[in-house]
Design a protein around this motif. Structure first.
Motif, PDB file in Angstrom:
ATOM      1  N   SER A  61       0.792  -1.220   0.000  1.00 53.26           N
ATOM      2  CA  SER A  61       0.000   0.000   0.000  1.00 53.26           C
ATOM      3  C   SER A  61       0.831   1.281   0.000  1.00 53.26           C
ATOM      4  N   HIS A  62       2.085   1.207   0.401  1.00 53.54           N
ATOM      5  CA  HIS A  62       2.892   2.431   0.480  1.00 53.54           C
ATOM      6  C   HIS A  62       3.935   2.526  -0.618  1.00 53.54           C
ATOM      7  N   GLY A  67       5.073   7.516  -2.966  1.00 52.71           N
ATOM      8  CA  GLY A  67       5.071   7.005  -1.602  1.00 52.71           C
ATOM      9  C   GLY A  67       3.655   7.001  -1.058  1.00 52.71           C
ATOM     10  N   PRO A  68       3.511   7.040   0.264  1.00 48.70           N
ATOM     11  CA  PRO A  68       2.175   7.009   0.856  1.00 48.70           C
ATOM     12  C   PRO A  68       1.386   8.278   0.502  1.00 48.70           C
ATOM     13  N   THR A  69       0.080   8.147   0.469  1.00 52.62           N
ATOM     14  CA  THR A  69      -0.767   9.300   0.162  1.00 52.62           C
ATOM     15  C   THR A  69      -0.816  10.229   1.376  1.00 52.62           C
ATOM     16  N   LYS A  70      -1.313  11.428   1.145  1.00 50.68           N
ATOM     17  CA  LYS A  70      -1.451  12.383   2.236  1.00 50.68           C
ATOM     18  C   LYS A  70      -2.399  11.837   3.295  1.00 50.68           C
ATOM     19  N   ASP A  71      -3.480  11.184   2.847  1.00 51.34           N
ATOM     20  CA  ASP A  71      -4.434  10.592   3.795  1.00 51.34           C
ATOM     21  C   ASP A  71      -3.773   9.511   4.646  1.00 51.34           C
ATOM     22  N   LEU A  73      -0.568   9.303   5.386  1.00 52.25           N
ATOM     23  CA  LEU A  73       0.342   9.992   6.308  1.00 52.25           C
ATOM     24  C   LEU A  73      -0.434  10.650   7.445  1.00 52.25           C
ATOM     25  N   TYR A  74      -1.583  11.237   7.105  1.00 52.74           N
ATOM     26  CA  TYR A  74      -2.410  11.890   8.117  1.00 52.74           C
ATOM     27  C   TYR A  74      -2.884  10.869   9.155  1.00 52.74           C
ATOM     28  N   GLU A  75      -3.330   9.702   8.685  1.00 53.23           N
ATOM     29  CA  GLU A  75      -3.795   8.661   9.605  1.00 53.23           C
ATOM     30  C   GLU A  75      -2.662   8.179  10.507  1.00 53.23           C
ATOM     31  N   GLU A  76      -1.472   8.079   9.947  1.00 51.98           N
ATOM     32  CA  GLU A  76      -0.306   7.677  10.742  1.00 51.98           C
ATOM     33  C   GLU A  76       0.008   8.748  11.791  1.00 51.98           C
ATOM     34  N   ALA A  77      -0.073  10.018  11.390  1.00 54.18           N
ATOM     35  CA  ALA A  77       0.168  11.120  12.327  1.00 54.18           C
ATOM     36  C   ALA A  77      -0.895  11.134  13.424  1.00 54.18           C
ATOM     37  N   LYS A  78      -2.115  10.799  13.053  1.00 54.31           N
ATOM     38  CA  LYS A  78      -3.212  10.741  14.014  1.00 54.31           C
ATOM     39  C   LYS A  78      -2.951   9.651  15.057  1.00 54.31           C
ATOM     40  N   LYS A  79      -2.484   8.487  14.582  1.00 54.71           N
ATOM     41  CA  LYS A  79      -2.162   7.382  15.502  1.00 54.71           C
ATOM     42  C   LYS A  79      -1.031   7.762  16.453  1.00 54.71           C
ATOM     43  N   LYS A  80      -0.081   8.570  15.952  1.00 55.47           N
ATOM     44  CA  LYS A  80       1.049   9.001  16.776  1.00 55.47           C
ATOM     45  C   LYS A  80       0.722  10.266  17.572  1.00 55.47           C
ATOM     46  N   LEU A  93       3.793  16.313   6.821  1.00 57.75           N
ATOM     47  CA  LEU A  93       3.308  15.076   7.456  1.00 57.75           C
ATOM     48  C   LEU A  93       4.365  13.986   7.357  1.00 57.75           C
ATOM     49  N   ARG A  94       4.991  13.877   6.175  1.00 56.74           N
ATOM     50  CA  ARG A  94       6.037  12.872   5.980  1.00 56.74           C
ATOM     51  C   ARG A  94       7.168  13.069   6.994  1.00 56.74           C
ATOM     52  N   GLU A  95       7.591  14.304   7.177  1.00 61.73           N
ATOM     53  CA  GLU A  95       8.664  14.597   8.138  1.00 61.73           C
ATOM     54  C   GLU A  95       8.223  14.334   9.574  1.00 61.73           C
ATOM     55  N   ALA A  96       6.974  14.686   9.878  1.00 63.66           N
ATOM     56  CA  ALA A  96       6.460  14.525  11.243  1.00 63.66           C
ATOM     57  C   ALA A  96       6.357  13.066  11.652  1.00 63.66           C
ATOM     58  N   VAL A  97       5.990  12.196  10.724  1.00 61.79           N
ATOM     59  CA  VAL A  97       5.869  10.782  11.071  1.00 61.79           C
ATOM     60  C   VAL A  97       7.180  10.026  10.881  1.00 61.79           C
ATOM     61  N   GLY A  98       8.189  10.730  10.366  1.00 65.67           N
ATOM     62  CA  GLY A  98       9.516  10.133  10.257  1.00 65.67           C
ATOM     63  C   GLY A  98       9.732   9.284   9.018  1.00 65.67           C
ATOM     64  N   ARG A  99       9.221   9.734   7.903  1.00 62.16           N
ATOM     65  CA  ARG A  99       9.418   8.967   6.648  1.00 62.16           C
ATOM     66  C   ARG A  99      10.385   9.658   5.752  1.00 62.16           C
TER      67      ARG A  99
END
Length: 99
Positions: A61-62, A67-71, A73-80, A93-99
């Motif tokens: 999926s990624h 790479g991953p979609t904005k959605d 990345l947003y869901e990953e940021a939400k989980k974190k 978002l990519r930088e915030a989640v560490g990708r």
């Protein structure tokens, strides 16, 4: 009865898709034969049952050019529980989640 402009083109494409459908059907039959032991030769991938999407766990999926979609990345940021995620762009978002 008048033919539409797309009529002949559609017929041409239909022939191509029928050939493609026959190729896919033949591959499927060969794969099934290999899995059941009905063929003399079989590749490793044809005898291995494909995992379901839940078994893959988003394995594919990624992947892709962007790479991953904005959605995603947003869901990953939400989980974190990353603050300010709703106003971030894709790169942030990519930088915030560490990708």
């Amino acid at each position: 009865m008048a033919l539409s402009r797309r009529g002949p083109r559609r017929r041409r494409n239909r022939g191509a898709s029928e050939r493609r459908a026959k190729e896919i059907a033949a591959r499927t039959v060969n794969k099934e034969r290999a899995r059941s032991g009905g063929s003399r030769m079989s590749s490793r991938t044809s005898t291995k049952a494909p995992p379901s999407s839940s078994q893959r766990g988003g394995e594919r999926s990624h992947r892709g050019a962007q790479g991953p979609t904005k959605d995603q990345l947003y869901e990953e940021a939400k989980k974190k529980d990353i603050e300010g995620r709703s106003s971030m762009n894709k790169q942030e978002l990519r930088e915030a989640v560490g990708r």
